[in-house]
Design a protein around this motif. Structure first.
Motif, short mmCIF file in Angstrom:
data_model
loop_
_atom_site.label_atom_id
_atom_site.label_comp_id
_atom_site.label_asym_id
_atom_site.label_seq_id
_atom_site.Cartn_x
_atom_site.Cartn_y
_atom_site.Cartn_z
N LEU A 1 -0.50 13.60 -7.67
CA LEU A 1 -1.25 14.77 -7.23
C LEU A 1 -0.35 15.99 -7.07
N ASN A 2 0.87 15.76 -6.59
CA ASN A 2 1.81 16.88 -6.43
C ASN A 2 2.26 17.45 -7.78
N ALA A 3 2.23 16.63 -8.81
CA ALA A 3 2.60 17.10 -10.15
C ALA A 3 1.52 18.00 -10.75
N THR A 4 0.31 17.89 -10.23
CA THR A 4 -0.77 18.78 -10.66
C THR A 4 -0.89 19.88 -9.62
N VAL A 5 -0.98 21.09 -10.03
CA VAL A 5 -1.01 22.20 -9.08
C VAL A 5 -2.20 22.08 -8.14
N ILE A 6 -3.34 21.73 -8.67
CA ILE A 6 -4.56 21.68 -7.86
C ILE A 6 -4.55 20.53 -6.83
N GLY A 7 -3.78 19.48 -7.10
CA GLY A 7 -3.75 18.34 -6.20
C GLY A 7 -2.71 18.38 -5.11
N ILE A 8 -1.90 19.44 -5.07
CA ILE A 8 -0.80 19.52 -4.10
C ILE A 8 -1.26 19.36 -2.64
N PRO A 9 -2.31 20.02 -2.19
CA PRO A 9 -2.69 19.84 -0.78
C PRO A 9 -3.00 18.38 -0.42
N LEU A 10 -3.71 17.69 -1.29
CA LEU A 10 -4.01 16.27 -1.03
C LEU A 10 -2.75 15.42 -1.15
N GLY A 11 -1.90 15.74 -2.11
CA GLY A 11 -0.65 14.99 -2.27
C GLY A 11 0.24 15.11 -1.05
N ILE A 12 0.37 16.32 -0.52
CA ILE A 12 1.18 16.53 0.70
C ILE A 12 0.56 15.80 1.88
N ALA A 13 -0.76 15.84 1.99
CA ALA A 13 -1.44 15.12 3.08
C ALA A 13 -1.15 13.62 3.00
N LEU A 14 -1.16 13.07 1.78
CA LEU A 14 -0.86 11.64 1.62
C LEU A 14 0.58 11.33 1.97
N ILE A 15 1.51 12.19 1.57
CA ILE A 15 2.93 12.00 1.91
C ILE A 15 3.10 11.98 3.43
N ASN A 16 2.40 12.88 4.11
CA ASN A 16 2.52 12.94 5.56
C ASN A 16 1.93 11.71 6.24
N LEU A 17 1.10 10.96 5.52
CA LEU A 17 0.53 9.73 6.07
C LEU A 17 1.36 8.48 5.79
N VAL A 18 2.41 8.61 5.00
CA VAL A 18 3.20 7.44 4.60
C VAL A 18 3.72 6.62 5.80
N ALA B 1 0.82 -1.21 0.00
CA ALA B 1 0.00 0.00 0.00
C ALA B 1 0.85 1.26 0.00
N THR B 2 2.01 1.23 0.63
CA THR B 2 2.85 2.42 0.72
C THR B 2 3.31 2.92 -0.65
N PRO B 3 3.87 2.06 -1.52
CA PRO B 3 4.24 2.57 -2.86
C PRO B 3 3.04 3.09 -3.65
N VAL B 4 1.88 2.49 -3.46
CA VAL B 4 0.67 2.97 -4.15
C VAL B 4 0.34 4.38 -3.67
N VAL B 5 0.32 4.58 -2.36
CA VAL B 5 0.02 5.90 -1.80
C VAL B 5 1.06 6.92 -2.24
N VAL B 6 2.33 6.55 -2.23
CA VAL B 6 3.40 7.46 -2.62
C VAL B 6 3.23 7.90 -4.07
N ASN B 7 2.94 6.97 -4.95
CA ASN B 7 2.84 7.33 -6.36
C ASN B 7 1.56 8.11 -6.66
N ILE B 8 0.49 7.83 -5.95
CA ILE B 8 -0.72 8.67 -6.08
C ILE B 8 -0.42 10.08 -5.58
#
Length: 124
Positions: A31-48, A20-27
């Protein structure tokens, strides 16, 4: 929240955390590569660290008596370094996680992923 036992965390890692960790990291990276998805991407990274082994942070605002870096510093770091370095860092950690010898290195790397991404101190 109370810390989970080593047995529960180990079982979580064996059955869920390792894949699950590599899946979450790549999602998160997508999201971080898209400007609008950065907040959710950072939140997911913090959950790793939690996704990897159910590791909960002891304290979210400080680390060894030091507070978090300012939002501006963290944002500038993320824009120029964190978004791409975190992808390489996390995928290298995922590689180490599938080897018995590299497992301690993988845990160390995944637990530091929030810091590598955005200088977020995850005191766990």
């Amino acid at each position: 929240m109370a810390d989970r036992s080593l047995l529960v965390r180990a079982l979580w890692f064996v059955f869920i955390g390792w894949w699950a960790t590599p899946v979450v990291v790549n999602i998160a990276w997508f999201l971080n590569a898209t400007v609008i998805g950065i907040p959710l991407g950072i939140a997911l990274i913090n959950l790793v660290p939690t996704v990897l082994s159910l590791k909960e942070p002891r304290e979210r605002d400080t680390h060894e008596g030091r507070s978090q870096h300012s939002f501006v510093v963290r944002a500038v770091y993320f824009v120029f370094v964190g978004w791409w370095l975190s992808w390489f860092w996390a995928n290298a950690a995922a590689f180490f996680a599938v080897t018995i010898i590299g497992l301690p290195i993988a845990f160390w790397m995944f637990n530091r992923l929030p810091y590598v991404t955005s200088l977020y101190r995850f005191d766990g």
